[in-house]
Every structure is written in C-alpha cells, then in structure tokens.
Design an enzyme around this catalytic site. Sequence first.
Site, PDB file in Angstrom:
ATOM      1  CG  HIS A 211    -102.424  51.701  85.732  1.00  0.00           C
ATOM      2  ND1 HIS A 211    -101.899  52.408  86.772  1.00  0.00           N
ATOM      3  CD2 HIS A 211    -103.217  52.563  85.051  1.00  0.00           C
ATOM      4  CE1 HIS A 211    -102.363  53.654  86.743  1.00  0.00           C
ATOM      5  NE2 HIS A 211    -103.169  53.770  85.707  1.00  0.00           N
TER       6      HIS A 211
HETATM    7  C1  UD1 Z   1    -107.846  54.163  83.383  1.00  0.00           C
HETATM    8  C2  UD1 Z   1    -107.496  55.640  83.219  1.00  0.00           C
HETATM    9  C3  UD1 Z   1    -106.218  55.946  83.996  1.00  0.00           C
HETATM   10  C4  UD1 Z   1    -106.347  55.517  85.437  1.00  0.00           C
HETATM   11  C5  UD1 Z   1    -106.695  54.033  85.472  1.00  0.00           C
HETATM   12  C6  UD1 Z   1    -106.822  53.519  86.889  1.00  0.00           C
HETATM   13  C7  UD1 Z   1    -108.049  56.629  81.033  1.00  0.00           C
HETATM   14  C8  UD1 Z   1    -107.474  57.147  79.783  1.00  0.00           C
HETATM   15  N1  UD1 Z   1    -107.201  55.967  81.808  1.00  0.00           N
HETATM   16  O1  UD1 Z   1    -106.839  53.405  82.746  1.00  0.00           O
HETATM   17  O2  UD1 Z   1    -105.992  57.350  83.968  1.00  0.00           O
HETATM   18  O3  UD1 Z   1    -105.135  55.748  86.119  1.00  0.00           O
HETATM   19  O4  UD1 Z   1    -107.940  53.859  84.774  1.00  0.00           O
HETATM   20  O5  UD1 Z   1    -107.195  52.203  86.927  1.00  0.00           O
HETATM   21  O6  UD1 Z   1    -109.210  56.843  81.291  1.00  0.00           O
HETATM   22  N2  UD1 Z   1    -110.541  46.437  82.690  1.00  0.00           N
HETATM   23  C9  UD1 Z   1    -111.092  45.393  83.388  1.00  0.00           C
HETATM   24  N3  UD1 Z   1    -111.962  45.684  84.387  1.00  0.00           N
HETATM   25  C10 UD1 Z   1    -112.298  46.946  84.717  1.00  0.00           C
HETATM   26  C11 UD1 Z   1    -111.714  48.002  84.006  1.00  0.00           C
HETATM   27  C12 UD1 Z   1    -110.828  47.737  83.004  1.00  0.00           C
HETATM   28  O7  UD1 Z   1    -110.821  44.246  83.125  1.00  0.00           O
HETATM   29  O8  UD1 Z   1    -113.107  47.140  85.632  1.00  0.00           O
HETATM   30  C13 UD1 Z   1    -109.602  46.169  81.596  1.00  0.00           C
HETATM   31  C14 UD1 Z   1    -110.150  46.694  80.288  1.00  0.00           C
HETATM   32  O9  UD1 Z   1    -110.870  45.744  79.611  1.00  0.00           O
HETATM   33  C15 UD1 Z   1    -108.891  47.074  79.544  1.00  0.00           C
HETATM   34  C16 UD1 Z   1    -107.928  47.451  80.643  1.00  0.00           C
HETATM   35  O10 UD1 Z   1    -108.417  46.893  81.844  1.00  0.00           O
HETATM   36  O11 UD1 Z   1    -108.360  45.997  78.841  1.00  0.00           O
HETATM   37  C17 UD1 Z   1    -107.759  48.925  80.759  1.00  0.00           C
HETATM   38  O12 UD1 Z   1    -108.955  49.606  81.178  1.00  0.00           O
HETATM   39  P1  UD1 Z   1    -109.274  51.125  80.730  1.00  0.00           P
HETATM   40  O13 UD1 Z   1    -110.419  51.659  81.477  1.00  0.00           O
HETATM   41  O14 UD1 Z   1    -109.285  51.186  79.255  1.00  0.00           O
HETATM   42  O15 UD1 Z   1    -108.007  51.965  81.153  1.00  0.00           O
HETATM   43  P2  UD1 Z   1    -107.073  51.864  82.429  1.00  0.00           P
HETATM   44  O16 UD1 Z   1    -105.764  51.330  81.976  1.00  0.00           O
HETATM   45  O17 UD1 Z   1    -107.767  51.195  83.576  1.00  0.00           O
END
Ligand code: UD1
Length: 377
Positions: A211
């Site tokens: 991820h």
């Molecule tokens: C975040 C953390 C990372 C952790 C990871 C575990 C930061 C900087 N990064 O990264 O350290 O290892 O979580 O999962 O805080 N999304 C969904 N549903 C959700 C959550 C996210 O669809 O419940 C989508 C968001 O819209 C976005 C992407 O996933 O497009 C990334 O989510 P985001 O929380 O920005 O960061 P992660 O890559 O999950």
Amino acid sequence: MPKGGILCIVGARPNFMKIAPIMKALRAGAAPIPAKIVHTGQHYDEAMNKQFFADLGIPHPDINLEAGSGSHAVQTAEVMRRFEPVLDQEQPSAILVVGDVNSTIACALVAAKKGVAVIHVEAGLRSFDRGMPEEINRVLTDQISDLLYTTERAALTNLTREGIDPARVQFVGNVMIDTLHHNLKHAVPAAQTLADTGMDFSQGFGVLTLHRPSNVDHEESLRGLLETVGQISQRLPVAFPLHPRTRGRIEHFKLEGLLAQGRIFTLPPVGYLHMLGLMREAKLVLTDSGGIQEETTALGVPCITLRENTERPVTVDEGTNIIVGQSRKKILAAAEEIFTSGGKAGRIPEYWDGHAAERIAAHLRGWLDALGAREAA
Ligand code: UD1
C-alpha cells in the site's frame, strides 16, 4: 493523579491493534487511569475500521472526529481543526498517540501547542527516508512529545541523536505484539479466509500486502512488483488482501491482467483475526507494511520486505525479515532461499512478550502522579 484523564487517539488501521492492549491496561487494576478514545476517522471503511474494533474488543470511541481522506495537508489539517475543540472541552492531563500516521502528528501538534502533555507510543523508529510521509510524522511527533515509549533499543539511539532527553524515553516493548499474543487463539483458519478465492492452497500459500505510495502510485513500480510476485506465485499461490489505495491504482493502471496471469488471488481488506490466521499459516509473506514486518518476526514466519529500508531494524537483526526493495533479482533470490532452506530462523526480540501495555500503564501511573504533584504545587 492530575485532574484530567488521558485522551487516546486512533485514526488508521495500524493504530487499532496498538490501542487495544493500552486501553485494557490503563483501565485494569485497583487504580485505573481514566482514559477516553478519540477516533479521528482517517480510516472509515467497514473493512479498514469497524471490523478491527469488533475483532479486538476495543471500546467504542468516546469521540469521533470523522475527518476522512484527503491530501496529506487536507487530512492533517482537518484532524487538527476538529481535534482542537475536543481538547478544549475535555481538558485532559495528556494525550496518547501511537505510531506514525497523519492522525498521530495532527493531534500531537494541537496538544503540544496548547500545553497539553503528549505521550508517544512506538517512538524513535527511523527509516531515515524523508520521502516517506510516516518518517516526517515520526520525527516531528517525537520532537514534541513529553513521554516516549519505545519498542526496540535502537530507538533510543535515534532519539538522543535528535537531541531528545533520554529521561523522557522508556523502553517498554511492542504493544502490537501484546495484541498478537492475546488474539492468536482466536485467529481465523486460513482455509476459511481463502475459501472463496478459488485458490488451491493444499501445498501452502504466500501472502502479499502492498500500500505504500512508493510501491503502488507509480505504474512501473507496481507493474514490476506484480510481475515478480506473479513469478513466485507459479511455485506458491499468493493471497493478496487489497488496500483501497492499491485496488484503485491497479484499476487505474489497468494491471488486473497481471494478477490473472499468475496465481495471485485478491481479497478485500481482511480483518485482524483473518490476517493473523493468514500470516501464521503462510510459507512466506511479502509486504511493504511496517506492522507486518513485526508480526511475522513474532510468529517466526519468513518476511520479504518490498522496501529499500526499514524503521524496524530489530526485525532484520533478530527476526525473520529481509529487506529487498523493488529489485526483481533480490525478491526472487529471497523467495528461493525460503523455498530451499526455509529462510532465516530468527528469534523474538526483547520485551516482545505480550506485556508491553502493562509496562506502559505501570510507568504511566507514576508519571501522572508526578504530573499531578507538579500541578498541585
Ligand atoms: C495510512 C497511513 C499508513 C498506514 C496505512 C495503513 C499516513 C500518512 N499513512 O496510509 O502509515 O500504513 O494507513 O492502512 O497516515 N481509503 C478508503 N477507505 C478507508 C481509508 C482510506 O477508501 O477507510 C482510501 C482513501 O480515500 C485514499 C487511500 O485509501 O484514497 C489512502 O488512505 P489514507 O488514509 O490517505 O492513507 P493510507 O495509504 O491508508
């Protein structure tokens, strides 16, 4: 004890398994420490969020900020904006943050500027890679924390190098491994998790998680990794629970074909107990997660880390982890080594014994008493 309690912050998936044993330990015993959970809402999907609260028996959050997704600036700012009035209202003695996600730094920053003490659990880990958003979050959170609990000894060296007073640092071990110990007996058998995938796992299976933006946001990198794991999967089928970001990127770059060509079987994001079952039974795990490097070390399962570095060196020095980055040659060589010799034996690091949260609670009682005495003076 000072007047206010402690606000414990969670936001994203890797926070949930860290907060579970801490809440339990704070609330246990004859002198419980008053503590509330604030959920920032950084992760909000059922599979990324609610399932973990249910699996881990975490008390319902007392306060939900529902900050949601966005760019790093937007997400961090939104958490800060929503957390400030909560802090004003609650008047805690301290806030407790875990790990390195955007919610960690956002809440720490709000509290530090209001003169509220910050406690950081999993302090001092460093990848020395400032291209990683989590590294920025780690360095900054540690700088503004009053009390820093570490998971491995190398963390103290990192912190003192950055000018942090060792008197503020306590080596307590790894709370995530507390959660692992506590839940291993409830882990869901892999056969159940893999039942709907169509995978023939009678000869064993591997697990892949990806991820990190550095692996999934660039087409070349993602394509290369999927092709390489596809090669490994000819020998050992691979289960691939998909993070929402990764699913989005695979669709965007139209790489679904690469999964179909090999024996890589995708699943939606799986709950904690399912993941534990998958990892425990896997012949090898390929990952770019921080937590999974630690969990595989605790389980004694070979781990191939698809990153150029790790902030968790004890998993390499003592555990089953090997760092290979995106190099096809190195990934295939590491897998070959595991196929032929079973991989590194590894041992369990110091204080990864299932009692880290108890150590935190015991230390915190004394620390809060001292804080209360200072307040009263
Ligand atoms: C975040 C953390 C990372 C952790 C990871 C575990 C930061 C900087 N990064 O990264 O350290 O290892 O979580 O999962 O805080 N999304 C969904 N549903 C959700 C959550 C996210 O669809 O419940 C989508 C968001 O819209 C976005 C992407 O996933 O497009 C990334 O989510 P985001 O929380 O920005 O960061 P992660 O890559 O999950």
